[in-house]
Each structure stands twice: as structure tokens, then as C-alpha cells.
Design a protein around this motif. Structure first.
Motif, short mmCIF file in Angstrom:
data_model
loop_
_atom_site.label_atom_id
_atom_site.label_comp_id
_atom_site.label_asym_id
_atom_site.label_seq_id
_atom_site.Cartn_x
_atom_site.Cartn_y
_atom_site.Cartn_z
N GLY A 110 0.81 -1.21 0.00
CA GLY A 110 0.00 0.00 0.00
C GLY A 110 0.84 1.26 0.00
N GLY A 111 1.97 1.21 0.68
CA GLY A 111 2.85 2.38 0.71
C GLY A 111 3.41 2.74 -0.64
N ALA A 169 -3.33 4.82 -4.38
CA ALA A 169 -4.62 4.69 -3.68
C ALA A 169 -4.77 3.25 -3.21
CB ALA A 169 -5.78 5.07 -4.58
N LEU A 170 -5.28 3.09 -2.00
CA LEU A 170 -5.55 1.78 -1.42
C LEU A 170 -7.02 1.72 -1.07
CD1 LEU A 170 -4.99 -0.96 -0.03
CD2 LEU A 170 -4.20 0.33 1.98
N LEU A 171 -7.72 0.75 -1.64
CA LEU A 171 -9.11 0.46 -1.29
C LEU A 171 -9.11 -0.78 -0.42
CD1 LEU A 171 -12.19 0.39 -1.42
CD2 LEU A 171 -12.00 -0.51 -3.76
N LEU A 172 -9.67 -0.64 0.77
CA LEU A 172 -9.65 -1.73 1.74
C LEU A 172 -11.06 -2.07 2.18
CD1 LEU A 172 -7.88 -3.59 3.59
CD2 LEU A 172 -7.99 -1.76 5.29
N GLY A 173 -11.44 -3.35 2.07
CA GLY A 173 -12.68 -3.80 2.68
C GLY A 173 -13.69 -4.52 1.82
N GLY A 175 1.43 7.05 2.96
CA GLY A 175 1.49 7.41 1.55
C GLY A 175 0.19 7.46 0.79
N PRO A 176 -0.53 6.33 0.66
CA PRO A 176 -1.62 6.33 -0.32
C PRO A 176 -2.86 7.04 0.18
CG PRO A 176 -1.59 4.25 0.83
CD PRO A 176 -0.39 5.02 1.31
N ALA A 177 -3.68 7.50 -0.78
CA ALA A 177 -5.05 7.87 -0.46
C ALA A 177 -5.80 6.59 -0.11
CB ALA A 177 -5.70 8.55 -1.66
N LEU A 178 -6.78 6.69 0.79
CA LEU A 178 -7.47 5.51 1.31
C LEU A 178 -8.96 5.58 1.01
CD1 LEU A 178 -5.90 5.20 4.89
CD2 LEU A 178 -5.33 3.85 2.87
N VAL A 179 -9.52 4.46 0.58
CA VAL A 179 -10.97 4.27 0.54
C VAL A 179 -11.28 3.10 1.45
CG1 VAL A 179 -13.01 3.86 -0.87
CG2 VAL A 179 -11.05 5.06 -1.86
#
Length: 295
Positions: free
Chosen positions: A104-105, A109-113, A135-139
Motif C-alpha cells: 500500500g505504501g 490509492a488503497l481500497l480496503l474492505g 502514503g496512499p489515499a485511502l478508501v
């Protein structure tokens, strides 16, 4: 505090998305990591990842339970697929935090879930991952939302780069209140969640509310019953993640994502009828909507 501003195409055209140049390569269009799924629901990651690419991201990684990694790789040949440690029940295990922090770093963008099992594994995963992720933008979507009431400080550490996408039930668990309370005032619930977490909130529903940490709010009530189906929310989360990877800030990505998802549903409604189209049909319409907005 004032109500919500209607979201429409005119507002979006005044706030255009970042556009790649003709000489852009896949790296300049941004990298997305979608982490989720389980042995029983591997398709959620597929839907979200495909939607991220359709929204314009240049590179895609999918991370899910090791037992479903090979089928995912065959189903999405555009993606690099990472098999994660899993529990006996086939859920992504807390031990996956180390891999996801590293991968993810390196993503935009990291989408989690999406598609993850709820309960202790996801709670432990978030508790380990969020403090060490940089680092990443998160969703944060799906099961990743259910333990956020206990992870508020860890989420606020990422203030300015987080979007959450709860439906009514997920919002009730996040705020530790009842569904009826959320249903009675979805905008108020979204404002409370955004303030607590310092995140942009997409409060999904027949009328979707998009709210900033400061309480600014937009509403979009052009959805249709055809979008109320399994996998639709995974597509929405993937579109938002793809736009974040392209360089859109969280609010812009959320507003554009809600509109693109809704317009894709409208096109399918007109072509196929009010209900019965599938979530997998939505991503292919996203480039058409993007092209029409650029015209």
C-alpha cells in the motif's frame, strides 16, 4: 449548518478531473491496490479493481485470501494479484497487515474492505495496518468500516486523504447507534462521521450524501432501484479509488465517483430496464460517461 448542495454535471465540469497527457504511461496514471474479499466472496475485489481501471487508473494490484488468488489472476489479467494470509474460514488474516503496509505504501490509492469478512480478523488487521501505513489515499469500504468506531485516532492520522463509503447499516455500527437514527438524518450522520474521522464520507442510499470533515455537503438523488444490488457498492468504491490514483483529491474523487456510478446505472436502466442489470455491467459504462463529460 446549511443543507446539502445538489450535485450535477455543471458543478463537475467546473471541477474537471486530472487528465493524463498524450505521452502518459501507466505509472503517471496512478497505481491502485484493492485489498479485500474472502473465500466466499472473491468477486467483490474483481468488481472494485475493474472499476478502478475503468475510471482511469494505470496500474492495478488485487490482494485477497491466498486460496482465491489464482482464480482472481485469471479473471483479471490486467492485475498483479497478491495472495494474503487467511484464517481457517477463508477470511484475510490480521497477519496480512505487513504485506498490505508495504504494498500500500507504494500505491497511489488503497481500497480496503470490499468482500471482506467482518469480525475479529478485520478489526485486528486495521489495528495493525492503519498506524503503519504511509502514503496512499485511502478508501475504506464494507467490513473495513465496522470497527472504525474503535480506530478513530488511527484513521485521523491519515486526515486529508481518506474516503469512507458506508451504507445505512455500516454507518449505524460506525456511530454505535441504531439504523432508525441514521435513516432519520443521514446527512447528520455523515457529518458526524466525517468530523470524527476527518474523512470525506459518501453516505450511500437512494439519495447519497457526500460530506467533508468541515461539514460541507452535497447530495445526489439521481440513483435508481437497479443500483440496489449485490456488488454495486464495490463498483462505486473502485471508481473512487481509481480517481484518487489519477490524482483527484478525496472530495473531488468522491463527488465524481458518485456521479459516474449513478450515470452508469442510468444508461443501463435505459438500455436494459429498471432492474436486472448486474454490478459487473457498470464498469464498462464509466469511460462513456467520462467521455461525455469531457465534451
Amino acid at each position: 449548518m446549511s443543507g446539502a448542495t445538489p450535485l450535477d454535471a455543471a458543478w463537475l465540469r467546473r471541477h474537471p478531473l486530472p487528465q493524463p497527457g498524450n505521452d502518459a504511461d501507466k505509472n503517471s496514471r496512478g497505481a491502485v491496490l484493492v485489498a479485500g474479499g474472502c473465500r466466499e466472496v472473491p468477486g467483490a475485489v474483481l468488481l472494485a479493481g475493474t472499476a478502478a481501471l475503468r475510471a482511469g487508473a494505470g496500474r492495478l494490484q488485487l490482494a485477497s485470501a491466498a486460496s482465491v488468488a489464482v482464480p482472481l489472476a485469471l479473471a483479471v489479467p490486467e492485475a498483479r494479484v497478491i495472495g494474503l494470509p487467511e484464517t481457517e474460514e477463508g477470511a484475510v488474516a490480521a497477519a496480512a497487515a505487513e504485506v498490505l503496509a508495504r504494498r500500500g505504501g507504494a500505491a497511489d490509492a488503497l481500497l480496503l474492505g470490499p468482500g471482506m469478512m467482518g469480525g475479529e480478523p478485520i478489526s485486528a488487521l486495521l489495528a495493525s495496518l492503519l498506524p503503519r501505513l504511509d502514503g496512499p489515499a485511502l478508501v475504506l469500504d464494507g467490513a473495513a468500516l465496522e470497527s472504525l468506531s474503535r480506530q478513530q485516532q488511527a484513521v485521523r492520522r491519515h486526515a486529508g486523504r481518506v474516503v469512507i463509503t458506508p451504507h445505512e447499516g455500516e454507518m449505524a455500527r460506525l456511530l454505535e447507534t441504531g439504523r432508525d437514527t441514521v435513516r432519520a438524518d443521514p446527512l447528520g450522520a455523515a457529518r458526524e462521521a466525517s468530523g470524527r474521522l476527518q474523512a470525506v464520507t459518501v453516505m450511500k442510499g437512494g439519495c447519497t450524501h457526500i460530506v467533508t470533515p468541515e461539514g460541507q455537503a452535497w447530495r445526489h438523488d439521481a440513483g435508481n432501484a437497479g443500483l440496489a444490488m449485490s456488488g454495486s457498492g464495490d463498483v462505486l468504491a473502485g471508481v473512487i479509488a481509481g480517481l484518487l490514483a489519477r490524482g483527484a483529491p478525496p472530495l473531488q474523487a468522491a463527488l465524481w465517483g458518485v456521479f459516474l456510478h449513478s450515470e452508469a446505472g442510468r444508461i443501463l436502466l435505459e438500455r436494459q430496464g429498471g432492474i436486472g442489470f448486474l454490478a459487473r455491467d457498470l464498469p464498462a459504462e464509466i469511460p462513456r460517461v467520462l467521455a461525455s463529460m469531457a465534451g
